[in-house]
Every structure is written in C-alpha cells, then in structure tokens.
Enzyme design. Structure first.
Site, PDB file in Angstrom:
ATOM      1  N   ASP A  13       0.862  -1.183   0.000  1.00  0.00           N
ATOM      2  CA  ASP A  13       0.000   0.000   0.000  1.00  0.00           C
ATOM      3  C   ASP A  13       0.899   1.234   0.000  1.00  0.00           C
ATOM      4  O   ASP A  13       2.105   1.134   0.205  1.00  0.00           O
ATOM      5  CB  ASP A  13      -0.875  -0.015   1.269  1.00  0.00           C
ATOM      6  CG  ASP A  13      -1.731   1.226   1.388  1.00  0.00           C
ATOM      7  OD1 ASP A  13      -2.361   1.606   0.383  1.00  0.00           O
ATOM      8  OD2 ASP A  13      -1.770   1.849   2.461  1.00  0.00           O
ATOM      9  N   SER A  14       0.281   2.388  -0.172  1.00  0.00           N
ATOM     10  CA  SER A  14       1.031   3.638  -0.125  1.00  0.00           C
ATOM     11  C   SER A  14       1.540   3.932   1.291  1.00  0.00           C
ATOM     12  O   SER A  14       2.454   4.732   1.455  1.00  0.00           O
ATOM     13  CB  SER A  14       0.128   4.779  -0.586  1.00  0.00           C
ATOM     14  OG  SER A  14      -1.069   4.781   0.159  1.00  0.00           O
ATOM     15  N   CYS A  76      -3.860  -1.177  -2.067  1.00  0.00           N
ATOM     16  CA  CYS A  76      -4.146   0.248  -2.269  1.00  0.00           C
ATOM     17  C   CYS A  76      -5.081   0.442  -3.463  1.00  0.00           C
ATOM     18  O   CYS A  76      -4.743   0.048  -4.586  1.00  0.00           O
ATOM     19  CB  CYS A  76      -2.832   0.975  -2.508  1.00  0.00           C
ATOM     20  SG  CYS A  76      -3.007   2.729  -2.776  1.00  0.00           S
ATOM     21  N   GLU A 157      -5.713   9.152   9.625  1.00  0.00           N
ATOM     22  CA  GLU A 157      -4.332   9.138  10.141  1.00  0.00           C
ATOM     23  C   GLU A 157      -4.276   9.850  11.496  1.00  0.00           C
ATOM     24  O   GLU A 157      -3.473   9.518  12.345  1.00  0.00           O
ATOM     25  CB  GLU A 157      -3.392   9.848   9.155  1.00  0.00           C
ATOM     26  CG  GLU A 157      -3.371   9.219   7.779  1.00  0.00           C
ATOM     27  CD  GLU A 157      -2.195   8.282   7.534  1.00  0.00           C
ATOM     28  OE1 GLU A 157      -1.139   8.501   8.124  1.00  0.00           O
ATOM     29  OE2 GLU A 157      -2.357   7.331   6.743  1.00  0.00           O
ATOM     30  N   CYS A 189     -11.246   2.763  -0.449  1.00  0.00           N
ATOM     31  CA  CYS A 189      -9.958   3.309   0.003  1.00  0.00           C
ATOM     32  C   CYS A 189      -9.561   2.544   1.257  1.00  0.00           C
ATOM     33  O   CYS A 189     -10.416   2.240   2.099  1.00  0.00           O
ATOM     34  CB  CYS A 189     -10.109   4.801   0.312  1.00  0.00           C
ATOM     35  SG  CYS A 189      -8.643   5.513   1.079  1.00  0.00           S
ATOM     36  N   HIS A 191      -8.237   3.339   3.950  1.00  0.00           N
ATOM     37  CA  HIS A 191      -8.485   3.953   5.260  1.00  0.00           C
ATOM     38  C   HIS A 191      -9.958   3.925   5.667  1.00  0.00           C
ATOM     39  O   HIS A 191     -10.291   4.108   6.819  1.00  0.00           O
ATOM     40  CB  HIS A 191      -8.028   5.411   5.246  1.00  0.00           C
ATOM     41  CG  HIS A 191      -6.544   5.591   5.227  1.00  0.00           C
ATOM     42  ND1 HIS A 191      -5.748   5.060   4.251  1.00  0.00           N
ATOM     43  CD2 HIS A 191      -5.715   6.248   6.079  1.00  0.00           C
ATOM     44  CE1 HIS A 191      -4.479   5.391   4.493  1.00  0.00           C
ATOM     45  NE2 HIS A 191      -4.443   6.110   5.589  1.00  0.00           N
TER      46      HIS A 191
HETATM   47  N1  DGL Z   1      -4.070   3.661   0.152  1.00  0.00           N
HETATM   48  C1  DGL Z   1      -4.772   4.707  -0.542  1.00  0.00           C
HETATM   49  C2  DGL Z   1      -5.979   4.108  -1.276  1.00  0.00           C
HETATM   50  O1  DGL Z   1      -6.509   3.064  -0.924  1.00  0.00           O
HETATM   51  C3  DGL Z   1      -5.209   5.800   0.406  1.00  0.00           C
HETATM   52  C4  DGL Z   1      -4.053   6.630   0.928  1.00  0.00           C
HETATM   53  C5  DGL Z   1      -3.344   7.391  -0.164  1.00  0.00           C
HETATM   54  O2  DGL Z   1      -3.928   8.335  -0.734  1.00  0.00           O
HETATM   55  O3  DGL Z   1      -2.194   7.041  -0.427  1.00  0.00           O
HETATM   56  O4  DGL Z   1      -6.420   4.674  -2.234  1.00  0.00           O
END
Ligand code: DGL
Length: 271
Positions: A13-14, A76, A157, A189, A191
């Site tokens: 993931d990011s 992600c 976050e 997403c 999060h």
């Molecule tokens: N992991 C990203 C997503 O699921 C969310 C966080 C980001 O913008 O990097 O799109």
C-alpha cells in the site's frame, strides 16, 4: 526461484492503510507468511497522477518479487486503479489480486439484481472511473454513484474517525447518496473501513457496507486453496518494510493490528 507454498504473500500500500488488508488476511489465513510494504516516504498516492503512482507501484512490485512472494495483493485502491495491468504484466508467474476487483465482486454478489451501488475513494481512484468500469463489466445495468472524499485519509491518520468533526464531514460527503436508494456502499480506500460505524450512522444501519479488505482476503484464501498453494506449516510470520519512519509505522501498526511486530525495516526503493 519458483515460489513454494511456504513463500510469503506480498501485500502493499502507499502507507499504513493497507494494514486493513493485512488484518483481514491474518484472520482468514493465520498460517501464511506475509511481507508488507508501506510507501511511507511517498504517501499519499490518492492525490498523485496515474504515471507517478504506476512508477512507484512497479518499484514495490519488483521489491516483492525479489523476495519470492507467491501472490501479490494490491491493498491500495489508488494503485489498483492506476497500475493493476502493469503489475500483472510485471509479475508474470504469480497471481495478482486487487482491492477493486475484490470489492466490486463482493458488492455485486451482495446487492439486488442491477441495483444501485455507491463508491467512495480518493481523487485518483474515483477520477479513474475504475470502480464504475469494473462494476459495469459484472452487470451493465448497475447504477453506480461515486464520490471522492479526500479529507478522510488525513482524518483517519489523525485517529478522528468517529468524533463530531468526522461525522460532520461525512454528512457533507455522503449527502448526495441519501436519496439514491443504495443497495450497498463500497469503501474504495484502504483507510475507509475505519469509518465503517460512522458511515452507517450517517447513511443508516440497514445499508450493506462493502469492506474490500475482507473481500480480498477471502479471494486470496480461495485462490491459494484452489491452486493448492496454502502453507502447510502452522504459525505465519509478518515482515514489514517501509520507505520512511519505521518507528512511527511500528507503533501505529502494533496499535492497529493488536499485536507486537518484531521489527520494521526501512528500504530505499530508488536504490
Ligand atoms: N491507500 C490509498 C488508497 O486506498 C489511500 C491513501 C493514499 O492516498 O495514499 O487509495
């Protein structure tokens, strides 16, 4: 080297958000070894261009392939939207599953025929139209309503997922969904599963909320079972890599997963 049944599952993931997927995978596949990569130096991806996200995602894919993973889970949504096909091409011999594919299949199976499905995600994910496309490929009469909710990542976050500020922001973002007679709402997403209860409070408890984390974990289990690639040894390991601030990641990840992590290693992907 060809991956064996004991080879790890690669998840990335990011940043920290993909731990929602790790948590679901640990629950449904407790004996599997997992390697996680969180690109903490370059998060957020959701506001970046397709080209940039693709470049980062392929660097992480190469990192996981070098560690001989037996399957890759793109945790992600922004990466799945921007680079899924490129990651599949790069990975050649191993399967690549992603949260968009998993989430859309779960949504269609849990919605009425040709129903109304809502999707929320980052600017990159919603802007790509990937969810609409994937849903229409499954059922071209489905009505899709989508909306980018960029404030939700920083709120999550910060740990503000159910206070009055989060509820007010959700009310603004979700207002247009109120009269759409939705069958289900996809949390597009990483999060957003953290807002599950708050979203139910705003949109009503009866709405089916699709958490792609659970969906991709179930898909990974089915795939490994069918391919006879489950790890037969009991007690899986968890190795964590990030591109910046390993200490902060370790603290948040332990809180998030509810278990100790032996170490989080820092990796410079640009070499
Ligand atoms: N992991 C990203 C997503 O699921 C969310 C966080 C980001 O913008 O990097 O799109």
């Amino acid at each position: 080297m060809t991956p064996s049944n004991e080879s790890p599952i690669g998840i990335f993931d990011s940043g920290i958000g993909g731990l929602t997927v790790v948590k679901s995978v640990m629950k449904s596949l407790p004996d599997e070894n997992i390697i996680y990569f969180g690109d903490t130096a370059r998060v957020p991806y959701g506001i970046k261009s397709t080209d940039t996200i693709r470049q980062y995602a392929l660097q992480i894919t190469d990192f996981l392939l070098k560690r001989n993973v037996k399957i890759i889970l793109i945790a992600c949504n922004s990466v799945a939207a921007a680079a899924r096909t490129d990651i599949i091409k790069r990975s050649k011999k191993i399967a690549v599953l992603d949260v968009i594919d998993a989430g859309t299949k779960a949504a269609v199976s849990q919605s009425s025929n040709h129903g109304n499905i809502g999707v929320i995600g980052t600017l990159a994910t919603i802007g790509s139209g990937s969810y609409e496309q994937a849903l229409r490929e499954l059922d071209n009469r489905i009505q899709v309503y989508s909306r980018a909710c960029p404030m939700l990542v920083p709120l999550a976050e910060e740990g503000w997922t159910d206070n009055h500020i989060a509820i007010e922001i959700l009310k603004l973002y979700l207002a247009d969904f109120q009269n759409k007679n939705l069958d289900s709402m996809i949390l597009g997403c990483t999060h957003y599963p953290l807002f599950k209860e708050s979203i139910a409070r705003v949109l009503g408890e009866e709405l089916t909320i699709i958490d792609s984390a659970d969906a991709i974990a179930a898909m990974a289990r089915d795939h490994l079972q069918k391919q006879d690639k489950l790890n037969s040894r009991s007690g899986g390991s968890f190795d964590c890599y990030v591109s910046d601030k390993p200490q902060r990641f370790k603290m948040l990840a332990e809180r998030f997963l509810g278990q100790k992590i032996s170490r989080v290693e820092i990796v410079n992907l640009k070499g």
